[in-house]
Design an enzyme around this catalytic site. Structure first.
Site, short mmCIF file in Angstrom:
data_model
loop_
_atom_site.label_atom_id
_atom_site.label_comp_id
_atom_site.label_asym_id
_atom_site.label_seq_id
_atom_site.Cartn_x
_atom_site.Cartn_y
_atom_site.Cartn_z
N CYS A 57 -62.42 37.54 -40.86
CA CYS A 57 -62.49 38.82 -40.15
C CYS A 57 -61.86 39.92 -41.02
CB CYS A 57 -61.76 38.73 -38.82
SG CYS A 57 -61.88 40.25 -37.83
N ASP A 59 -59.98 42.13 -40.03
CA ASP A 59 -58.67 42.46 -39.45
C ASP A 59 -57.57 42.45 -40.53
OD1 ASP A 59 -56.06 42.08 -38.07
OD2 ASP A 59 -57.32 41.97 -36.28
N ARG A 61 -54.58 41.97 -40.44
CA ARG A 61 -53.51 40.97 -40.30
C ARG A 61 -53.89 39.60 -40.82
NH1 ARG A 61 -53.10 42.16 -33.98
NH2 ARG A 61 -55.35 42.14 -34.40
N HIS A 113 -59.76 34.34 -35.84
CA HIS A 113 -58.34 34.48 -35.48
C HIS A 113 -58.20 34.84 -34.01
CE1 HIS A 113 -58.12 38.99 -35.35
NE2 HIS A 113 -59.22 38.84 -36.06
N CYS A 116 -58.75 38.49 -31.75
CA CYS A 116 -59.75 39.23 -32.54
C CYS A 116 -60.33 40.39 -31.72
CB CYS A 116 -60.85 38.29 -32.99
SG CYS A 116 -62.08 39.10 -34.04
#
Ligand code: CO
Length: 226
Positions: A57, A59, A61, A113, A116
């Site tokens: 992803c 993302d 993080r 994750h 998400c």
């Protein structure tokens, strides 16, 4: 610093300082790497031979190198919103082809994750405009497991489970490509993995592994002549 900075605009300056900080941290990182391994950059600048392709992803993080404790040169990376593997995505297919056929990676990891935003958006029923087209791929994972997921009373557990099921489904999508099936026939690799990263403790949770001897279901199986 560029000469056309609007120095009277404090917000503009603050934003520029943020990006300057990245450049400064980069210098420190580079020096630190050379201090630990003087030939690190001269070695890597010649070639790359990563063993892993990471499809994760976007993302911020879930940074592949950082969370796996690896350094540049070890993981070839493709990231998009909610780690979607869709057969019409020319970007993904190009990355997959290069990684599997040219770099000959030994493992392809689809990493979802928990928490998400893409998965949450797909579950929300809200209209996100242009994003709807991308979120539909996640909704397909939702729809495929709809009754089991609706039976879960805890909303967070339901979201977490869809993150897991979605990552697993994307790995099966990889197995349906001629790119993967041809590599399995020709070099008995790569292994395909679905992992899910837990934002709450930073731990990667393996979901499934598909080995190169996996028998793909008939409608999706290619018969290679050569
Ligand atoms: Co995400």
């Amino acid at each position: 610093m560029t000469s056309n900075v609007k120095s009277h605009d404090p917000d503009h300056c603050a934003a520029l300082e943020d990006s300057d900080l990245l450049l400064l941290q980069n210098k420190a990182w580079s020096q630190g790497m050379v201090a630990r391994d003087p030939k690190f950059f001269s070695r890597l600048s010649e070639t790359q031979k990563p063993k892993f392709l990471w499809i994760g992803c976007s993302d911020s993080r879930v940074a592949a190198d950082t969370i796996t404790g690896t350094v540049p040169g070890q993981i070839f990376v493709h990231r998009n919103i909610a780690n979607v593997v869709v057969h019409s995505d020319l970007n993904l297919l190009s990355v997959l082809t290069y990684a599997v056929e040219h770099l000959e990676v030994e493992h392809v990891i689809v990493c979802g994750h928990h928490g998400c935003g893409g998965v949450k958006a797909a579950m929300s029923g809200k209209d996100f405009g242009m994003l709807n087209k991308w979120l539909l791929h996640i909704k397909d994972s939702y729809g495929q497991n709809y009754e089991a997921l609706q039976a879960m009373t805890d909303e967070r557990a339901r979201e977490d489970r869809l993150c897991e099921l979605h990552a697993i489904r994307q790995v099966h999508n990889l197995a349906k490509t001629a790119i993967i099936q041809r590599a399995w026939q020709e070099r008995k690799g790569p292994f395909l993995h679905a992992w899910v990263y837990d934002l709450r403790d930073g731990i990667l949770q393996p979901q499934i592994t598909i080995a190169p001897d996996h028998k793909v279901q008939a409608p999706f199986r290619f018969d290679f002549e050569d």
